[in-house]
Design an enzyme around this catalytic site. Structure first.
Site, PDB file in Angstrom:
ATOM      1  N   LYS A 189       5.342  -3.436   1.771  1.00 39.17           N
ATOM      2  CA  LYS A 189       5.381  -4.546   0.816  1.00 39.17           C
ATOM      3  C   LYS A 189       6.622  -4.499  -0.073  1.00 39.17           C
ATOM      4  O   LYS A 189       7.326  -5.499  -0.247  1.00 39.17           O
ATOM      5  CB  LYS A 189       4.133  -4.538  -0.075  1.00 39.17           C
ATOM      6  CG  LYS A 189       2.822  -4.728   0.644  1.00 39.17           C
ATOM      7  CD  LYS A 189       1.656  -4.839  -0.325  1.00 39.17           C
ATOM      8  CE  LYS A 189       1.394  -3.569  -1.098  1.00 39.17           C
ATOM      9  NZ  LYS A 189       0.955  -2.457  -0.245  1.00 39.17           N
ATOM     10  N   ASN A 216       3.216  -6.567  -8.072  1.00 34.32           N
ATOM     11  CA  ASN A 216       2.821  -5.165  -7.920  1.00 34.32           C
ATOM     12  C   ASN A 216       4.030  -4.238  -7.950  1.00 34.32           C
ATOM     13  O   ASN A 216       3.888  -3.034  -8.165  1.00 34.32           O
ATOM     14  CB  ASN A 216       2.066  -4.998  -6.596  1.00 34.32           C
ATOM     15  CG  ASN A 216       1.397  -3.652  -6.461  1.00 34.32           C
ATOM     16  OD1 ASN A 216       0.654  -3.223  -7.331  1.00 34.32           O
ATOM     17  ND2 ASN A 216       1.663  -2.964  -5.359  1.00 34.32           N
ATOM     18  N   HIS A 256      -7.560   2.280   0.265  1.00 30.25           N
ATOM     19  CA  HIS A 256      -8.367   1.943  -0.913  1.00 30.25           C
ATOM     20  C   HIS A 256      -9.848   1.732  -0.579  1.00 30.25           C
ATOM     21  O   HIS A 256     -10.518   0.899  -1.204  1.00 30.25           O
ATOM     22  CB  HIS A 256      -7.800   0.701  -1.609  1.00 30.25           C
ATOM     23  CG  HIS A 256      -6.384   0.857  -2.071  1.00 30.25           C
ATOM     24  ND1 HIS A 256      -5.993   1.815  -2.978  1.00 30.25           N
ATOM     25  CD2 HIS A 256      -5.257   0.196  -1.716  1.00 30.25           C
ATOM     26  CE1 HIS A 256      -4.681   1.725  -3.187  1.00 30.25           C
ATOM     27  NE2 HIS A 256      -4.222   0.762  -2.422  1.00 30.25           N
TER      28      HIS A 256
END
Length: 458
Positions: free
Chosen positions: A134, A157, A202
């Site tokens: 990302k 982010n 996660h």
């Protein structure tokens, strides 16, 4: 660029029922995101409180300096009554507690900082999520946009919190978005969006891989162009026939892809050969995939191909992401501390033709370490494990390769140096989060680099 204040307020009212005189908001969490939300709400004269479970939140001093009249409540909020609010803005890193969930059941509405951002601008937004790559793709696109003549701002982010980008002149926004951010986002309407890839991550928060994928897919809200990875079956399944899609992939001849001509690999779009892969400064096939994704997203947003390719050729990569630290006595040391999940580690290993010495371990975040087994058997000749889940990783390897343990990064580096031969690569690619031993992945990577540099001077 921010819309006129009255237009923003109209949008916030229409979408979330937010009103400056009647809404009561609570910001949960005072980190970079929480502070950016406080600035935003103060600008529009909303009434709000800010609460953080920590006694001394990291941004408290800055909040006091910038917004001295804000009501900041710190410490355990188990007994705090969230139902006194009409709206809650919960920072992405904070899971919804039973108290917050109870308030929502009573009619309190959740709003995200990304929603506030999306409703405050009419400039095009490119949205990027995925398990790995990302930050690299976001930064690539930031440089591509500016090279193509667009005032491009990037954040989310990565780097600057999204709402703080609104204070800058911009013609194009590029947002990196985590699953935590997307979990509570409903107003995003990106002109182009992608899920770069999907691997288990996660799961300590999302519980299952399926839930994690559902959160990632929220990046495609709206009717913008879907940019999809043809090499990833989970991403490929997100394809919607009613939406315009652009494909990218190293191994699939769709959209932006790779072809060989005269014994040289090229980045290609349809039948147009754009640039040789060797002009990319970054190592590994996963970075070729990142370049293809960035090209596809930029193209979808209307950027010209030529300046995008020029920006790619000059892109040097990011710290802690396949970063070459040193070559000492013919041994290459590579810092990939940003590999905080299994997929990132596999991608790093797959970029090598020869076997490497791997430094790994940390907090596995509930992931199944068995998924690493095949790649490690194929691409690793020795592994040195550290951190909370080192034994879990060793069990997954089932005695397939030599395993060593170290209680510190300095010890791991020293051990790796002692077993390496000229021509070897020693790769820090942990496949785990860092918070069991370090402040963050940057701190972990810096400790690795410090230990390697000590070898040069020792």
């Amino acid at each position: 660029m921010r819309l006129a204040d009255d237009l923003v307020l109209d949008q916030l009212h229409d979408f979330f029922g937010l009103q400056t005189k009647h809404s009561k908001l609570i910001i949960v969490g005072l980190g970079a995101t929480g502070l950016s939300v406080a600035r935003f709400l103060s600008h529009y004269s909303f009434e709000f409180k800010l609460i953080d479970s920590r006694r001394n939140p990291p941004m408290a001093e800055q909040l006091s300096h910038e917004l001295p009249n804000i009501n900041l409540i710190t410490g355990n909020f188990e007994n705090f009554d969230f139902s006194e609010a009409t709206h809650l803005i919960v920072s992405p890193g904070i899971a919804l507690t039973p108290q917050i969930k109870s308030a929502c059941l009573k009619g309190v509405r959740l709003v995200s900082d990304i929603d506030l951002f999306a409703l405050s601008t009419n400039r095009p937004i490119i949205a990027i999520t995925g398990s790995n790559g990302k930050s690299t793709v976001t930064t690539m696109l930031g440089e591509m946009g500016n090279a193509a003549g667009k005032k491009t701002r990037m954040g989310g982010n990565l780097g600057t919190a999204a709402l703080d980008l609104l204070n800058q002149e911009a013609e194009l926004y590029v947002l990196e978005l985590s699953s935590f951010q997307l979990e509570r986002t409903s107003a995003l309407k990106a002109v182009a969006a992608t899920v770069l890839n999907l691997s288990a991550d996660h799961l300590d928060r999302h519980e299952t891989f399926e839930n994690y994928c559902i959160e990632k897919e929220k990046v495609f809200k709206g009717n913008g162009i879907m940019v999809l990875n043809a090499d990833d079956s989970n991403v490929k399944s997100m394809h919607k026939q009613a939406r315009r899609c652009l494909w990218f992939g190293v191994h699939q001849p769709l959209g932006f892809h790779v072809e060989t001509k005269e014994n040289q690999d090229y980045l290609v779009y349809n039948n147009d050969f754009l640039m040789p892969c060797r002009h990319l400064s970054l190592e590994g096939q996963h970075n070729i995939a990142n370049a293809l994704a960035a090209l596809a997203l930029g193209f979808a947003a209307g950027l010209a191909i030529k300046p995008m390719c020029q920006a790619l050729a000059g892109f040097q990569g990011l710290a802690h992401r396949m970063q070459q630290v040193a070559i000492i006595n013919g041994v290459k040391w590579v810092n990939d501390s940003k590999a905080t999940n299994i997929g990132a580690c596999i991608a790093a290993l797959d970029g090598y033709k020869d076997k490497v010495i791997l430094l790994a371990g940390g907090d596995a975040k509930g992931a199944d370490m068995n998924e690493l087994q095949a790649s490690i058997y194929k691409k690793v000749k020795n592994i040195i494990l550290m951190g909370k889940d080192a034994n879990l990783m060793e069990s997954a390897l089932n005695n397939g390769i030599p395993v060593y343990h170290a209680d510190s990064m300095a010890a791991a580096v020293l051990y790796a140096a002692n077993i390496a031969f000229r021509g070897d690569t020693i790769l820090l690619s942990p496949a785990c989060a860092s918070l069991d031993q370090y402040q963050n992945y940057q701190h972990r990577g810096n400790c690795f680099m410090t230990a390697v540099k000590a070898l040069e001077t020792g």
